[in-house]
Design a protein around this motif. Sequence first.
Motif, PDB file in Angstrom:
ATOM      1  N   ASP A 392       0.653  -1.351   0.236  1.00 30.29           N
ATOM      2  CA  ASP A 392       0.057   0.022  -0.165  1.00 30.29           C
ATOM      3  C   ASP A 392       0.235   1.353  -0.374  1.00 30.29           C
ATOM      4  O   ASP A 392       0.551   2.359  -0.249  1.00 30.29           O
ATOM      5  CB  ASP A 392      -0.802   0.310   1.117  1.00 30.29           C
ATOM      6  CG  ASP A 392      -1.854  -0.821   0.820  1.00 30.29           C
ATOM      7  OD1 ASP A 392      -2.570  -1.209   0.035  1.00 30.29           O
ATOM      8  OD2 ASP A 392      -2.485  -1.052   2.174  1.00 30.29           O
ATOM      9  N   LEU A 393       2.259   0.776  -0.246  1.00 27.38           N
ATOM     10  CA  LEU A 393       3.041   2.553  -0.051  1.00 27.38           C
ATOM     11  C   LEU A 393       2.997   2.804  -1.119  1.00 27.38           C
ATOM     12  O   LEU A 393       3.090   1.832  -2.389  1.00 27.38           O
ATOM     13  CB  LEU A 393       4.901   1.973   0.049  1.00 27.38           C
ATOM     14  CG  LEU A 393       4.431   0.698   1.873  1.00 27.38           C
ATOM     15  CD1 LEU A 393       5.872   1.069   2.378  1.00 27.38           C
ATOM     16  CD2 LEU A 393       3.847   2.499   3.334  1.00 27.38           C
ATOM     17  N   PRO A 394       3.398   3.996  -1.276  1.00 19.91           N
ATOM     18  CA  PRO A 394       3.654   4.775  -2.768  1.00 19.91           C
ATOM     19  C   PRO A 394       4.197   4.275  -3.413  1.00 19.91           C
ATOM     20  O   PRO A 394       5.929   3.942  -3.250  1.00 19.91           O
ATOM     21  CB  PRO A 394       4.544   6.175  -2.079  1.00 19.91           C
ATOM     22  CG  PRO A 394       3.315   6.177  -1.449  1.00 19.91           C
ATOM     23  CD  PRO A 394       3.799   5.230  -0.086  1.00 19.91           C
ATOM     24  N   GLU A 395       4.586   4.284  -5.542  1.00 26.41           N
ATOM     25  CA  GLU A 395       5.814   3.182  -6.098  1.00 26.41           C
ATOM     26  C   GLU A 395       6.300   3.886  -6.015  1.00 26.41           C
ATOM     27  O   GLU A 395       7.172   4.628  -5.470  1.00 26.41           O
ATOM     28  CB  GLU A 395       4.958   4.124  -7.296  1.00 26.41           C
ATOM     29  CG  GLU A 395       5.819   3.202  -8.462  1.00 26.41           C
ATOM     30  CD  GLU A 395       5.371   4.082  -9.968  1.00 26.41           C
ATOM     31  OE1 GLU A 395       5.604   2.709 -10.805  1.00 26.41           O
ATOM     32  OE2 GLU A 395       4.834   5.145  -9.452  1.00 26.41           O
ATOM     33  N   ARG A 396       7.171   2.774  -5.514  1.00 20.72           N
ATOM     34  CA  ARG A 396       9.080   2.474  -4.884  1.00 20.72           C
ATOM     35  C   ARG A 396       9.981   2.832  -6.797  1.00 20.72           C
ATOM     36  O   ARG A 396      10.463   3.608  -6.618  1.00 20.72           O
ATOM     37  CB  ARG A 396       9.609   1.060  -4.270  1.00 20.72           C
ATOM     38  CG  ARG A 396       8.762   1.127  -2.928  1.00 20.72           C
ATOM     39  CD  ARG A 396       9.179   1.763  -2.135  1.00 20.72           C
ATOM     40  NE  ARG A 396       8.046   2.127  -0.993  1.00 20.72           N
ATOM     41  CZ  ARG A 396       8.976   0.857  -0.106  1.00 20.72           C
ATOM     42  NH1 ARG A 396       9.587   0.269  -0.131  1.00 20.72           N
ATOM     43  NH2 ARG A 396       8.277   1.001   1.229  1.00 20.72           N
ATOM     44  N   ARG A 397       8.706   2.910  -7.688  1.00 19.92           N
ATOM     45  CA  ARG A 397       9.810   3.161  -8.891  1.00 19.92           C
ATOM     46  C   ARG A 397       9.968   4.359  -8.945  1.00 19.92           C
ATOM     47  O   ARG A 397      10.600   4.764  -9.604  1.00 19.92           O
ATOM     48  CB  ARG A 397       9.035   2.650  -9.794  1.00 19.92           C
ATOM     49  CG  ARG A 397       9.164   1.096 -10.129  1.00 19.92           C
ATOM     50  CD  ARG A 397       7.960   0.494 -11.508  1.00 19.92           C
ATOM     51  NE  ARG A 397       6.957   0.511 -11.117  1.00 19.92           N
ATOM     52  CZ  ARG A 397       6.171   0.482 -12.282  1.00 19.92           C
ATOM     53  NH1 ARG A 397       6.249   0.293 -12.985  1.00 19.92           N
ATOM     54  NH2 ARG A 397       4.966   0.450 -11.417  1.00 19.92           N
ATOM     55  N   GLN A 472       9.654  18.752   9.189  1.00 23.93           N
ATOM     56  CA  GLN A 472      11.467  18.974   8.292  1.00 23.93           C
ATOM     57  C   GLN A 472      12.406  18.008   8.391  1.00 23.93           C
ATOM     58  O   GLN A 472      12.650  16.735   9.334  1.00 23.93           O
ATOM     59  CB  GLN A 472      11.848  20.373   9.585  1.00 23.93           C
ATOM     60  CG  GLN A 472      10.578  21.379   9.658  1.00 23.93           C
ATOM     61  CD  GLN A 472      11.469  22.525  10.773  1.00 23.93           C
ATOM     62  OE1 GLN A 472      11.652  21.616  12.196  1.00 23.93           O
ATOM     63  NE2 GLN A 472      10.901  23.542  10.778  1.00 23.93           N
ATOM     64  N   TRP A 473      13.368  18.403   7.312  1.00 31.35           N
ATOM     65  CA  TRP A 473      13.952  17.013   7.362  1.00 31.35           C
ATOM     66  C   TRP A 473      15.644  17.951   7.181  1.00 31.35           C
ATOM     67  O   TRP A 473      16.318  18.852   6.663  1.00 31.35           O
ATOM     68  CB  TRP A 473      13.957  16.205   7.042  1.00 31.35           C
ATOM     69  CG  TRP A 473      14.142  17.096   5.118  1.00 31.35           C
ATOM     70  CD1 TRP A 473      15.094  16.677   4.002  1.00 31.35           C
ATOM     71  CD2 TRP A 473      12.795  17.229   4.360  1.00 31.35           C
ATOM     72  NE1 TRP A 473      14.447  17.799   3.040  1.00 31.35           N
ATOM     73  CE2 TRP A 473      13.632  18.212   2.417  1.00 31.35           C
ATOM     74  CE3 TRP A 473      11.592  17.849   4.644  1.00 31.35           C
ATOM     75  CZ2 TRP A 473      12.674  18.485   1.620  1.00 31.35           C
ATOM     76  CZ3 TRP A 473      10.816  18.436   3.531  1.00 31.35           C
ATOM     77  CH2 TRP A 473      11.565  18.979   2.389  1.00 31.35           C
ATOM     78  N   ASN A 474      16.581  17.160   8.119  1.00 27.55           N
ATOM     79  CA  ASN A 474      17.934  17.586   6.839  1.00 27.55           C
ATOM     80  C   ASN A 474      18.483  16.304   6.833  1.00 27.55           C
ATOM     81  O   ASN A 474      18.927  15.342   7.833  1.00 27.55           O
ATOM     82  CB  ASN A 474      18.392  18.055   8.088  1.00 27.55           C
ATOM     83  CG  ASN A 474      19.924  18.957   8.063  1.00 27.55           C
ATOM     84  OD1 ASN A 474      21.032  18.115   7.642  1.00 27.55           O
ATOM     85  ND2 ASN A 474      20.451  19.825   8.128  1.00 27.55           N
ATOM     86  N   ALA A 475      19.147  16.132   5.453  1.00 23.22           N
ATOM     87  CA  ALA A 475      20.000  14.899   4.957  1.00 23.22           C
ATOM     88  C   ALA A 475      20.506  14.466   3.796  1.00 23.22           C
ATOM     89  O   ALA A 475      20.712  16.296   3.217  1.00 23.22           O
ATOM     90  CB  ALA A 475      18.544  13.559   4.722  1.00 23.22           C
ATOM     91  N   GLY A 476      21.330  13.467   4.173  1.00 22.74           N
ATOM     92  CA  GLY A 476      22.162  13.832   2.706  1.00 22.74           C
ATOM     93  C   GLY A 476      21.962  13.854   1.294  1.00 22.74           C
ATOM     94  O   GLY A 476      20.840  13.975   1.337  1.00 22.74           O
ATOM     95  N   ILE A 477      22.891  14.111   0.652  1.00 24.23           N
ATOM     96  CA  ILE A 477      22.329  14.752  -0.875  1.00 24.23           C
ATOM     97  C   ILE A 477      23.320  13.558  -1.846  1.00 24.23           C
ATOM     98  O   ILE A 477      24.134  13.697  -1.269  1.00 24.23           O
ATOM     99  CB  ILE A 477      22.899  16.331  -1.581  1.00 24.23           C
ATOM    100  CG1 ILE A 477      21.271  17.013  -0.898  1.00 24.23           C
ATOM    101  CG2 ILE A 477      21.976  16.029  -3.321  1.00 24.23           C
ATOM    102  CD1 ILE A 477      21.120  18.189  -1.548  1.00 24.23           C
ATOM    103  N   GLY A 478      23.475  12.722  -2.053  1.00 20.47           N
ATOM    104  CA  GLY A 478      24.016  11.657  -2.819  1.00 20.47           C
ATOM    105  C   GLY A 478      23.777  11.316  -4.327  1.00 20.47           C
ATOM    106  O   GLY A 478      22.112  11.566  -4.834  1.00 20.47           O
ATOM    107  N   LYS A 479      24.417  10.285  -5.337  1.00 19.17           N
ATOM    108  CA  LYS A 479      23.864   9.599  -6.685  1.00 19.17           C
ATOM    109  C   LYS A 479      22.573   9.164  -6.619  1.00 19.17           C
ATOM    110  O   LYS A 479      22.136   8.993  -7.395  1.00 19.17           O
ATOM    111  CB  LYS A 479      24.587   8.941  -6.974  1.00 19.17           C
ATOM    112  CG  LYS A 479      26.182   9.005  -7.799  1.00 19.17           C
ATOM    113  CD  LYS A 479      26.951   9.085  -8.032  1.00 19.17           C
ATOM    114  CE  LYS A 479      28.652   9.472  -7.678  1.00 19.17           C
ATOM    115  NZ  LYS A 479      29.452   8.419  -9.048  1.00 19.17           N
ATOM    116  N   GLY A 480      21.950   8.445  -4.932  1.00 16.73           N
ATOM    117  CA  GLY A 480      21.536   7.193  -4.752  1.00 16.73           C
ATOM    118  C   GLY A 480      20.144   8.470  -4.538  1.00 16.73           C
ATOM    119  O   GLY A 480      20.570   9.282  -3.631  1.00 16.73           O
ATOM    120  N   ALA A 481      19.322   8.531  -4.965  1.00 16.43           N
ATOM    121  CA  ALA A 481      17.859   9.620  -4.258  1.00 16.43           C
ATOM    122  C   ALA A 481      17.343   8.960  -3.287  1.00 16.43           C
ATOM    123  O   ALA A 481      17.326   7.232  -2.877  1.00 16.43           O
ATOM    124  CB  ALA A 481      16.395   9.487  -5.552  1.00 16.43           C
TER     125      ALA A 481
END
Length: 530
Positions: A392-397, A472-481
């Motif tokens: 039931d979770l949003p589309e992982r793709r 609110q969020w604070n998260a890294g940015i990388g090649k993997g979304a």
Amino acid sequence: MDLKLLWGDIHVHSGFSRCFWLWNREGGDPDDLYDKLEKAGLDFAAIVDHEGHMKDEDWERLKEITNRHNKPGRFVTFLGYEWSTRVKGLTEDRNVYYLGDDGPLLRGSDGRSDRAGKLFGFFRREGIEAIVIPHPHPSTDFFTEWDHDPKYQPVVEICSDWGAWEYFGNPHFCKDADFLPGKFYQDLLKRGLHLGAIASSDRHSNLVGVHQGHLRCVYERKIPQRSNPLGVRRPRIRLEGGFFINPINPCFAAVYAEELTREAIFDAIRKRHTYAAAGAKIKLDFRVNDHMMGEVCRLESPPFRAEVFCSAEGERPISKLEVLRNNQVIHAVKGNARKVSLEFEDEGIDERETYYYARAFQDDGARAWSSPVWVICPSYPDLSLHLVSSKDLPERRLRERTERLLSGRTGIAVWRGEHKGRKMLSVFWGGETDRRCVGELRISGFHRYFVFQEGFQVAADLFTDDGTGVVQWNAGIGKGAKGLSLIGVPEEGETPEVAIVASAEGEPFEVAFLDGSLFDLPSVGASVRW
């Protein structure tokens, strides 16, 4: 037949688990541990060693010991083990219990049993009488992939020596955990899962069935303080000198059963006639419209109201007794006596499914949590989130589509959708930069919503949800979304809207997309509607 209140601990480790030796240099004999559990005054118990730590001969030995200590009417034992698997690099733990004297040792490393859904399918195909109880742990991601089968997974362990997992930020939260919102018992109830509450110790020492103070670790290990831009306190932990365990222990599985047998206790757990207790054997009785904890009450016609009764009797004076409706306290009484009760009528039911549960507090901090009673009114509007399984979770793709859109550029993608009449929004970011994504969602026009993370790294990526529409969020940015996903039930007569503010540490993104098309998302933000 009158039901008996039985007390147990069904999450104990022996020397067959390697982690037992983190805290001990001797002991660990399952025979000795079962003797101590019985002498501690428990009615039932289970030693559930890690399947990944046991050899086949260890499992056979544990079977023999467990069955020899099973004495119906006096002291009941269950054959079981702790099953673990890796999901997205994180460990997911569930305890497996068998009704009979025998059962297979299914391993999380085996592709045929590396997901909870495969466990349920195996038990169903083979006709095996089993119960699976998930439990949180500081090094795991609670219910990363939620596979649920109410027949085999009726309850969840919400308190142990590690801490309490009722809601994000609750007292006695595990001090070295890096959990995020959405991973707690109240979150599972909010998603629509019918899960009862239970507790057990997860004890890793020779001292079982009784209070345990400061644990001393025999190996040196350090967990450094992580930077925390969102202000969630996480103390520095040094396991070299000891381990901060839940001070309200031991933890108990409380079960209302017809008799002291394996069959009766199994039946009671499947009916969710259970509750969790920590620090003391608090006697808790909770009923809604004469339905006891764990049951479903259907109201086919008016009046749509709930007649609530709760009673708590402690080993010491009860200081407070509370009743919650849909995770919010609606009635509370203070006390200063060994036994406190309350009774009231609630006319606040306004949707198809409403759940109630109770919690009791002793004056020394010991506490208990009942399993809920669900009240179903078929003629009322359905406002459930319908998030009862990973399907039931949003589309992982969407993560993969975001990565293709960005093509290495530092950017963000916003995706809208619908699922069973619910509005969905996903925000993903990625790119080649050492900066972090800092952002905020302001959510309005929803009766109920749920936010969960996708791809966050333990201890490095954080988000908060105040429960009133500010995320609110604070998260890294990388090649993997990576990102956050929202699913919400629109408020009648309101236009759902989410205001988004996001940047790469104050710098605008190179590109931004809405539903796969370029759009302008300046660092000051933008609003998204459906």
